[in-house]
Design a protein around this motif. Sequence first.
Motif, PDB file in Angstrom:
ATOM      1  N   HIS A   1       0.748  -1.051  -0.064  1.00  0.00           N
ATOM      2  CA  HIS A   1      -0.040   0.031  -0.003  1.00  0.00           C
ATOM      3  C   HIS A   1       0.945   1.292  -0.087  1.00  0.00           C
ATOM      4  N   VAL A   2       2.078   1.078  -0.097  1.00  0.00           N
ATOM      5  CA  VAL A   2       3.054   1.991  -0.247  1.00  0.00           C
ATOM      6  C   VAL A   2       4.033   2.217  -1.393  1.00  0.00           C
ATOM      7  N   LEU A   3       3.737   3.102  -2.210  1.00  0.00           N
ATOM      8  CA  LEU A   3       4.802   3.169  -3.617  1.00  0.00           C
ATOM      9  C   LEU A   3       5.792   4.276  -3.532  1.00  0.00           C
ATOM     10  N   THR A   4       6.932   4.185  -3.692  1.00  0.00           N
ATOM     11  CA  THR A   4       7.942   5.516  -3.913  1.00  0.00           C
ATOM     12  C   THR A   4       8.551   5.594  -5.095  1.00  0.00           C
ATOM     13  N   VAL A   5       8.247   6.759  -5.620  1.00  0.00           N
ATOM     14  CA  VAL A   5       8.714   6.967  -6.914  1.00  0.00           C
ATOM     15  C   VAL A   5       9.622   8.165  -6.922  1.00  0.00           C
ATOM     16  N   ARG A   6      11.044   8.081  -7.671  1.00  0.00           N
ATOM     17  CA  ARG A   6      11.782   9.443  -7.504  1.00  0.00           C
ATOM     18  C   ARG A   6      11.108  10.215  -8.616  1.00  0.00           C
ATOM     19  N   THR A   7      10.896  11.358  -8.118  1.00  0.00           N
ATOM     20  CA  THR A   7      10.208  12.213  -8.959  1.00  0.00           C
ATOM     21  C   THR A   7      10.775  13.864  -8.723  1.00  0.00           C
ATOM     22  N   ASP A   8      11.147  14.511  -9.846  1.00  0.00           N
ATOM     23  CA  ASP A   8      11.323  15.938  -9.844  1.00  0.00           C
ATOM     24  C   ASP A   8      10.137  16.368 -10.491  1.00  0.00           C
ATOM     25  N   VAL A   9       9.225  17.011  -9.820  1.00  0.00           N
ATOM     26  CA  VAL A   9       7.882  17.562 -10.330  1.00  0.00           C
ATOM     27  C   VAL A   9       8.216  18.563 -11.515  1.00  0.00           C
ATOM     28  N   SER A  10       9.361  19.252 -11.427  1.00  0.00           N
ATOM     29  CA  SER A  10       9.446  20.136 -12.502  1.00  0.00           C
ATOM     30  C   SER A  10       9.876  19.326 -13.941  1.00  0.00           C
ATOM     31  N   GLN A  11       9.931  18.266 -13.881  1.00  0.00           N
ATOM     32  CA  GLN A  11      10.202  17.557 -15.237  1.00  0.00           C
ATOM     33  C   GLN A  11       8.946  16.654 -15.609  1.00  0.00           C
ATOM     34  N   PRO A  12       8.552  16.950 -16.939  1.00  0.00           N
ATOM     35  CA  PRO A  12       7.282  16.251 -17.262  1.00  0.00           C
ATOM     36  C   PRO A  12       7.427  14.770 -17.439  1.00  0.00           C
ATOM     37  N   ALA A  13       8.679  14.302 -17.799  1.00  0.00           N
ATOM     38  CA  ALA A  13       8.861  13.005 -17.889  1.00  0.00           C
ATOM     39  C   ALA A  13       9.064  12.356 -16.683  1.00  0.00           C
ATOM     40  N   ASP A  14       9.314  12.934 -15.640  1.00  0.00           N
ATOM     41  CA  ASP A  14       9.107  12.549 -14.158  1.00  0.00           C
ATOM     42  C   ASP A  14       7.691  12.261 -13.785  1.00  0.00           C
ATOM     43  N   VAL A  15       6.969  13.203 -14.041  1.00  0.00           N
ATOM     44  CA  VAL A  15       5.609  13.331 -13.660  1.00  0.00           C
ATOM     45  C   VAL A  15       4.778  12.309 -14.444  1.00  0.00           C
TER      46      VAL A  15
END
Length: 279
Positions: free
Chosen positions: A81-95
Amino acid sequence: MDAMRRTDTDRRTAVVTGAGSGIGRAVAVALNAAGWSVALAGRRVETLEETAAEMSATPSGAGPGDAPAGDAPADAPADGHVLTVRTDVSQPADVDALFAAVHERYGRLDLLFNNAGTFGPGGIALEDLPLSAWQKVVDTNLTGAFLCAQAAFRLMKAQKPQGGRIINNGSVSAHAPRPDSVAYTATKHAMTGLTKSLSLDGRRYRIACGQIDIGNAATDMTERMRRGVKQANGELAVEPVMNVSDVATTVLHMAELPLEANVQFATVMATAMPYVGRG
């Protein structure tokens, strides 16, 4: 059922950005303890894993301010029930990758807490602020929130049953600035416009959007409040802070409402902070 611990078959799913520390971590822990599946997004994998471990160590049904279970190891692995995703929200591909992972794991999205943000360099006068510093704050605080909201809209619009909720992390700086904070203040005022537009455009899809404006929650980002922060008259003054769990409680209340009800704007702040009458 909304006020009770949910079963695996009716768990709702949330995305929390900026989940590696501070307000994001507190909200993620509170949601998970209340029975939500939570996707943790942030730029640093190690801090996301620390949040996931804290979630695993927090007993079911615990409140956001409760201590972790004493017999749970500090490095307890996150469950399904927990998922971790490395994300830079300023990068469209990451989002795009973040929301694709959420859809693949859970099949739907019920809540986005748009929390990732940065204050930018402090103590720099407006006329001396580098364009690169301005752009970094705008890219993270405003463009990042837009990209995540857009991706959430796409999922919430297409899923069945249709709909969901977005909660944007504004700030009391969406109402009144601090000295030498032009980039942060401008993005937080813009966040209010984003919230209103999301609310209007989401109506036909049962997508509710609200904003929580937070003042002086005790996090690493606000540690300077305890040492003294510049006031409108140029003096330094120590400011009161509140427990970050009080923010998590407020977000949880907003999140648990049925989609027929919405907290459009909420302000939660340290009672004695110099906000009302600032300046």
